[in-house]
Scaffold this active site. Structure first.
Site, PDB file in Angstrom:
ATOM      1  N   HIS A 152      40.813  39.070  41.091  1.00 50.81           N
ATOM      2  CA  HIS A 152      40.018  39.708  42.149  1.00 50.81           C
ATOM      3  C   HIS A 152      38.558  39.867  41.721  1.00 50.81           C
ATOM      4  O   HIS A 152      37.983  40.946  41.745  1.00 50.81           O
ATOM      5  CB  HIS A 152      40.623  41.069  42.525  1.00 50.81           C
ATOM      6  CG  HIS A 152      40.128  41.598  43.841  1.00 50.81           C
ATOM      7  ND1 HIS A 152      38.975  42.352  43.965  1.00 50.81           N
ATOM      8  CD2 HIS A 152      40.623  41.484  45.095  1.00 50.81           C
ATOM      9  CE1 HIS A 152      38.792  42.680  45.233  1.00 50.81           C
ATOM     10  NE2 HIS A 152      39.789  42.161  45.942  1.00 50.81           N
TER      11      HIS A 152
ATOM     12  N   ASP B 290      40.782  40.292  53.119  1.00 50.71           N
ATOM     13  CA  ASP B 290      40.899  39.340  52.006  1.00 50.71           C
ATOM     14  C   ASP B 290      42.276  39.381  51.343  1.00 50.71           C
ATOM     15  O   ASP B 290      42.549  38.597  50.430  1.00 50.71           O
ATOM     16  CB  ASP B 290      39.794  39.569  50.965  1.00 50.71           C
ATOM     17  CG  ASP B 290      39.772  40.971  50.391  1.00 50.71           C
ATOM     18  OD1 ASP B 290      40.187  41.905  51.097  1.00 50.71           O
ATOM     19  OD2 ASP B 290      39.323  41.144  49.237  1.00 50.71           O
ATOM     20  N   HIS B 291      43.143  40.260  51.832  1.00 47.39           N
ATOM     21  CA  HIS B 291      44.505  40.330  51.295  1.00 47.39           C
ATOM     22  C   HIS B 291      45.576  40.052  52.344  1.00 47.39           C
ATOM     23  O   HIS B 291      46.759  40.006  51.997  1.00 47.39           O
ATOM     24  CB  HIS B 291      44.753  41.704  50.666  1.00 47.39           C
ATOM     25  CG  HIS B 291      43.933  41.951  49.449  1.00 47.39           C
ATOM     26  ND1 HIS B 291      44.428  41.834  48.170  1.00 47.39           N
ATOM     27  CD2 HIS B 291      42.613  42.277  49.309  1.00 47.39           C
ATOM     28  CE1 HIS B 291      43.468  42.088  47.294  1.00 47.39           C
ATOM     29  NE2 HIS B 291      42.354  42.361  47.963  1.00 47.39           N
TER      30      HIS B 291
END
EC number: 3.1.26.11
Length: 316
Positions: free
Chosen positions: A279, A65-66
Site C-alpha cells: 500500500h 482503492d480497495h
C-alpha cells in the site's frame, strides 16, 4: 503449504507500474482474496491466479482503492462457470455497498453470503469449495479467520488467518474407540460418518493438533495498541507502509496511515517472523529506497512488489 501472491502494492490510485493493493492466498487449491481495488482482476490474469476457485473475499474497508474492482471480478467469476457460494467479509456497511454493485449484476450463477462486521469465523476446506462451519468439541476446522477493528477514516478491519495443519492418524486411538476400518479414510479427512446407525467423528482417530500457519493483514490504519496481540507470532505479516520516511509523519497522522518505521514497530512488538510492506503512496517510486527505515526497527522487513510470491510451509 500456503501460497501468497501480492497482486498489487499501491495505495490511493492505480499507477502504470503498480496495481492497487490486493493479495490472493491459495490453500489446497482454494483461494482467499484480500481487497479488490480497480484493476485487481487484470493483475490476476497477469499472475495466472485464476478466478473460479475464489471462495472468500475479505474487504478491509469501503474506500474505492480497495473495493472498486469487485463488481467486475464478480461478473468474471460468474462467467468462469462457478456455481458455488462465495463469502464476502467486510466492515459495517459492506452489505449496502454490495447491494449497490448488484444493480449492475442482475444475474450471478452463484450465491453471495455477505458477512458484515464479524470477528471470528471457521471454515472447512473441501475439494470444490471452502465452507463456513460452526465448531464443536467433535469437529475441527481447517481455517480460522479473525478480524480486528482498525483506526482509519472509515470503518476498517484487519484480518488474521490461521491455517490448521491436518492431524496425524492414530491407529491405537481408532482401535480403542472401536472405529470400523471402512470409515477411517473419511474420518482422516475430517468428515462425519454414520455407519449402522452409529456416528463416528474425526477426534476418535486423529492425534494431537500440530502447529499451523498464521498470516496477518492490516492496511489503512494508524498503529493501535491491539494490533501487536492480534498479529502475534504470525509467520507473515502484511502491513501497509503508505509513507517510507518519518518526514511524512504529519501526513500519516492526518490521513490515518502508517510509515515504514511504524509498521516495523508493530511487527517487532507482535514478534512476527517476517514483515511484508504494501500500500505504497503514489509519491513513492521505489519502496526499496526506504526499507532501511523499517529494518532499523525490525530486521526481517521487506518492501513488497507486484506479482511477488511467498510460500509458507508447515513446520514440524
Amino acid at each position: 503449504m500456503l501460497n501468497v501472491t501480492l497482486l498489487g502494492t499501491g495505495g490511493g490510485m492505480p499507477m502504470p507500474n503498480r496495481f492497487l493493493s490486493s493479495v490472493v492466498m491459495n490453500f489446497k487449491g482454494r483461494k482467499i482474496l484480500l481487497d479488490c481495488g480497480e484493476g485487481t482482476q487484470v493483475s490476476m490474469r497477469v499472475n495466472g491466479t485464476g478466478f473460479k476457485s475464489i471462495d472468500i473475499i475479505c474487504i478491509s474497508h469501503l474506500h474505492g482503492d480497495h473495493i472498486y474492482g469487485l463488481p467486475g471480478l464478480l461478473s468474471t467469476i460468474g462467467n468462469s462457470g462457478r456455481v458455488e457460494e462465495i463469502y464476502i467479509i467486510g466492515p459495517k456497511g459492506i452489505k449496502e455497498v454490495i447491494d449497490g454493485f448488484l444493480i449492475t449484476l442482475p444475474y450471478l450463477p452463484y450465491k453471495l453470503n455477505i458477512l458484515e462486521d464479524v470477528s471470528d469465523l471457521e471454515f472447512m476446506v473441501k475439494k470444490e469449495k471452502m465452507e463456513l462451519v460452526e465448531l464443536n468439541e467433535k469437529i475441527s476446522s481447517d481455517l480460522s479467520i479473525k478480524t480486528l477493528e482498525l483506526d482509519h477514516s472509515s470503518p476498517c478491519l484487519g484480518y488474521s488467518f490461521n491455517i490448521r495443519r491436518g492431524r496425524k492418524f492414530n491407529v491405537e486411538k481408532a482401535l480403542m474407540n472401536k472405529v470400523p476400518k471402512e470409515v477411517w479414510s473419511k474420518l482422516q479427512r475430517n468428515e462425519e460418518v454414520s455407519l449402522n446407525r452409529v456416528k463416528y467423528y474425526s477426534y476418535m482417530v486423529l492425534g494431537d493438533e500440530r502447529k499451523g500457519i498464521k498470516l496477518s493483514y492490516t492496511t489503512d490504519t494508524r498503529p493501535t495498541e491491539d494490533i501487536p496481540g492480534f498479529i502475534k507470532e504470525s509467520d507473515l505479516y502484511i502491513c501497509e507502509g503508505t509513507y517510507g520516511s518519518e518526514e511524512d509523519m504529519h501526513k500519516a497522522i492526518k490521513n490515518k496511515h502508517m510509515t515504514f518505521k511504524e509498521a516495523a514497530d508493530l511487527a517487532k512488538k507482535g514478534q512476527v517472523k517476517k514483515l511484508l510492506l504494501t500500500h505504497f503512496s503514489p509519491a513513492i517510486n521505489d519502496p526499496k529506497e526506504y526499507i532501511h527505515n523499517a529494518r532499523e526497527v525490525f530486521e526481517n522487513s521487506h518492501a513488497g512488489s507486484d506479482g511477488e510470491e511467498r510460500i509458507l510451509n508447515f513446520k514440524e
